[in-house]
Design a protein around this motif. Sequence first.
Motif, mmCIF file in Angstrom:
data_model
loop_
_atom_site.group_PDB
_atom_site.id
_atom_site.type_symbol
_atom_site.label_atom_id
_atom_site.label_comp_id
_atom_site.label_asym_id
_atom_site.label_seq_id
_atom_site.Cartn_x
_atom_site.Cartn_y
_atom_site.Cartn_z
ATOM 1 N N SER A 158 0.833 -1.209 0.000
ATOM 2 C CA SER A 158 0.000 0.000 0.000
ATOM 3 C C SER A 158 0.866 1.257 0.000
ATOM 4 O O SER A 158 0.553 2.244 -0.676
ATOM 5 N N LEU A 159 1.964 1.225 0.758
ATOM 6 C CA LEU A 159 2.874 2.371 0.785
ATOM 7 C C LEU A 159 3.474 2.615 -0.599
ATOM 8 O O LEU A 159 3.490 3.758 -1.087
ATOM 9 N N LEU A 160 3.953 1.560 -1.246
ATOM 10 C CA LEU A 160 4.576 1.703 -2.559
ATOM 11 C C LEU A 160 3.578 2.194 -3.600
ATOM 12 O O LEU A 160 3.911 3.032 -4.454
ATOM 13 N N GLN A 161 2.350 1.684 -3.535
ATOM 14 C CA GLN A 161 1.322 2.141 -4.475
ATOM 15 C C GLN A 161 0.919 3.581 -4.181
ATOM 16 O O GLN A 161 0.619 4.352 -5.092
ATOM 17 N N TYR A 162 0.927 3.951 -2.903
ATOM 18 C CA TYR A 162 0.638 5.341 -2.544
ATOM 19 C C TYR A 162 1.725 6.262 -3.099
ATOM 20 O O TYR A 162 1.440 7.339 -3.634
ATOM 21 N N MET A 163 2.962 5.840 -2.989
ATOM 22 C CA MET A 163 4.068 6.672 -3.452
ATOM 23 C C MET A 163 4.054 6.855 -4.964
ATOM 24 O O MET A 163 4.588 7.833 -5.486
ATOM 25 N N ASN A 165 1.311 7.451 -6.804
ATOM 26 C CA ASN A 165 0.354 8.485 -7.181
ATOM 27 C C ASN A 165 0.084 9.508 -6.090
ATOM 28 O O ASN A 165 -0.640 10.475 -6.307
ATOM 29 N N THR A 166 0.622 9.280 -4.901
ATOM 30 C CA THR A 166 0.466 10.168 -3.734
ATOM 31 C C THR A 166 -0.974 10.620 -3.528
ATOM 32 O O THR A 166 -1.254 11.809 -3.396
ATOM 33 N N THR A 167 -1.883 9.651 -3.506
ATOM 34 C CA THR A 167 -3.260 9.920 -3.112
ATOM 35 C C THR A 167 -3.792 8.727 -2.341
ATOM 36 O O THR A 167 -3.642 7.579 -2.768
ATOM 37 N N ILE A 168 -4.415 9.002 -1.222
ATOM 38 C CA ILE A 168 -4.942 7.941 -0.369
ATOM 39 C C ILE A 168 -6.149 7.254 -1.010
ATOM 40 O O ILE A 168 -6.533 6.154 -0.629
ATOM 41 N N ASP A 169 -6.736 7.919 -2.026
ATOM 42 C CA ASP A 169 -7.903 7.356 -2.720
ATOM 43 C C ASP A 169 -7.511 6.365 -3.801
ATOM 44 O O ASP A 169 -8.387 5.778 -4.444
ATOM 45 N N ASN A 170 -6.228 6.197 -4.033
ATOM 46 C CA ASN A 170 -5.752 5.210 -4.994
ATOM 47 C C ASN A 170 -6.287 3.831 -4.600
ATOM 48 O O ASN A 170 -6.022 3.348 -3.497
ATOM 49 N N PRO A 171 -7.065 3.165 -5.477
ATOM 50 C CA PRO A 171 -7.645 1.857 -5.133
ATOM 51 C C PRO A 171 -6.612 0.779 -4.829
ATOM 52 O O PRO A 171 -6.925 -0.236 -4.218
ATOM 53 N N GLU A 172 -5.358 1.013 -5.259
ATOM 54 C CA GLU A 172 -4.295 0.042 -4.980
ATOM 55 C C GLU A 172 -3.796 0.151 -3.540
ATOM 56 O O GLU A 172 -3.054 -0.714 -3.079
ATOM 57 N N VAL A 173 -4.182 1.210 -2.851
ATOM 58 C CA VAL A 173 -3.817 1.351 -1.428
ATOM 59 C C VAL A 173 -4.861 0.576 -0.624
ATOM 60 O O VAL A 173 -5.868 1.112 -0.171
ATOM 61 N N LYS A 174 -4.614 -0.705 -0.458
ATOM 62 C CA LYS A 174 -5.588 -1.607 0.169
ATOM 63 C C LYS A 174 -5.664 -1.420 1.680
ATOM 64 O O LYS A 174 -6.711 -1.595 2.291
ATOM 65 N N ILE A 175 -4.521 -1.099 2.284
ATOM 66 C CA ILE A 175 -4.456 -0.942 3.736
ATOM 67 C C ILE A 175 -4.277 0.536 4.072
ATOM 68 O O ILE A 175 -3.258 1.135 3.746
ATOM 69 N N LYS A 176 -5.264 1.112 4.717
ATOM 70 C CA LYS A 176 -5.165 2.526 5.122
ATOM 71 C C LYS A 176 -4.469 2.583 6.484
ATOM 72 O O LYS A 176 -5.041 2.957 7.500
ATOM 73 N N ASP A 177 -3.207 2.166 6.485
ATOM 74 C CA ASP A 177 -2.398 2.182 7.703
ATOM 75 C C ASP A 177 -2.306 3.605 8.241
ATOM 76 O O ASP A 177 -2.213 4.566 7.465
ATOM 77 N N LYS A 178 -2.306 3.760 9.545
ATOM 78 C CA LYS A 178 -2.277 5.101 10.131
ATOM 79 C C LYS A 178 -1.022 5.867 9.728
ATOM 80 O O LYS A 178 -1.023 7.100 9.640
ATOM 81 N N ARG A 179 0.059 5.132 9.450
ATOM 82 C CA ARG A 179 1.290 5.799 9.034
ATOM 83 C C ARG A 179 1.160 6.349 7.611
ATOM 84 O O ARG A 179 1.703 7.409 7.291
ATOM 85 N N ILE A 180 0.429 5.624 6.755
ATOM 86 C CA ILE A 180 0.185 6.122 5.399
ATOM 87 C C ILE A 180 -0.758 7.322 5.445
ATOM 88 O O ILE A 180 -0.586 8.289 4.700
#
Length: 288
Positions: A158-163, A165-180
């Motif tokens: 999830s972190l790598l996929q967030y990095m 596109n840098t958006t928490i709404d990215n569907p590839e960010v499966k885990i909304k970890d508090k650190r992310i």
Amino acid sequence: MATWLVARGNKTAYESTLSIILDEPDLKLAEVEVEQVVLNKSGKRAIRLDAWARDVSDRRFNTEMQNDTEADDVRRRARFYQGLLDTPVLKAGKTTRYKHLPSTVIIFITQEDIFGRDRAIYTFTEQCEEFSDLPLDDGTKKIFLNMTSKNGRPELISLLQYMKNTTIDNPEVKIKDKRIITLDKIVNEVKQSEEWEAVKMNILEIGIEKGREEGRKDGLQDGLKIGRAEGEAKLVSMIRRKLKKGLNATAISEALELEDAYVQKAVDLITEDSSKSDLDIAKMLLNQ
């Protein structure tokens, strides 16, 4: 990924990122530096670190974004960085002891799988070839992160996929970890700050610096033009790679956080004649 260039300088952001990469929820950083230059005292090649940090137990971390893994050997680059990072740590003198060298972790984040084993993370430490249960234990570790793989810890993926596109709404960010979530909040703050405009130009800085070198020989203005074109070519190369992966102009502009019109012009020029080099297209974009 460009947002990382600013967010890495925020201790909380870098702490959250390293915590996920290393799978250490309680990681605490004592010091963070960006764009730190480490000189080779023999006068030969120096390195400029993307992000450097020291944790409360005195471990040292260096994290690098490596977009182009075809032009150079990232593994040997990691080896060189490891050696130079140790150089300034110990002072000269008979009382110096190598046992005081701190542990170091070198991290390279790439958009390609340089090892071809479809893993999100590859971790290397020194190991005895004759005895598999005998580590060298020299305090060094090298980690290579692969953005293309989905095989790994869910929060790391999830972190790598967030990095990307840098958006928490990215569907590839499966885990909304508090650190992310924390990282995303800092990234959004960065996007609203004056630093953001500077960060967009950071991609061009290497080319401009090269241009200054050329400028000393052929005239400063001509050199700067050369440097800017070479810097622009790096953006074109990134756009070309995204195109090959099937992304359209809109998706590319969102991923690289560039203006839609600029990306569309670049895409049109790339698709119009695939034989044109990145530098040729960069020059055409600059002349428009």
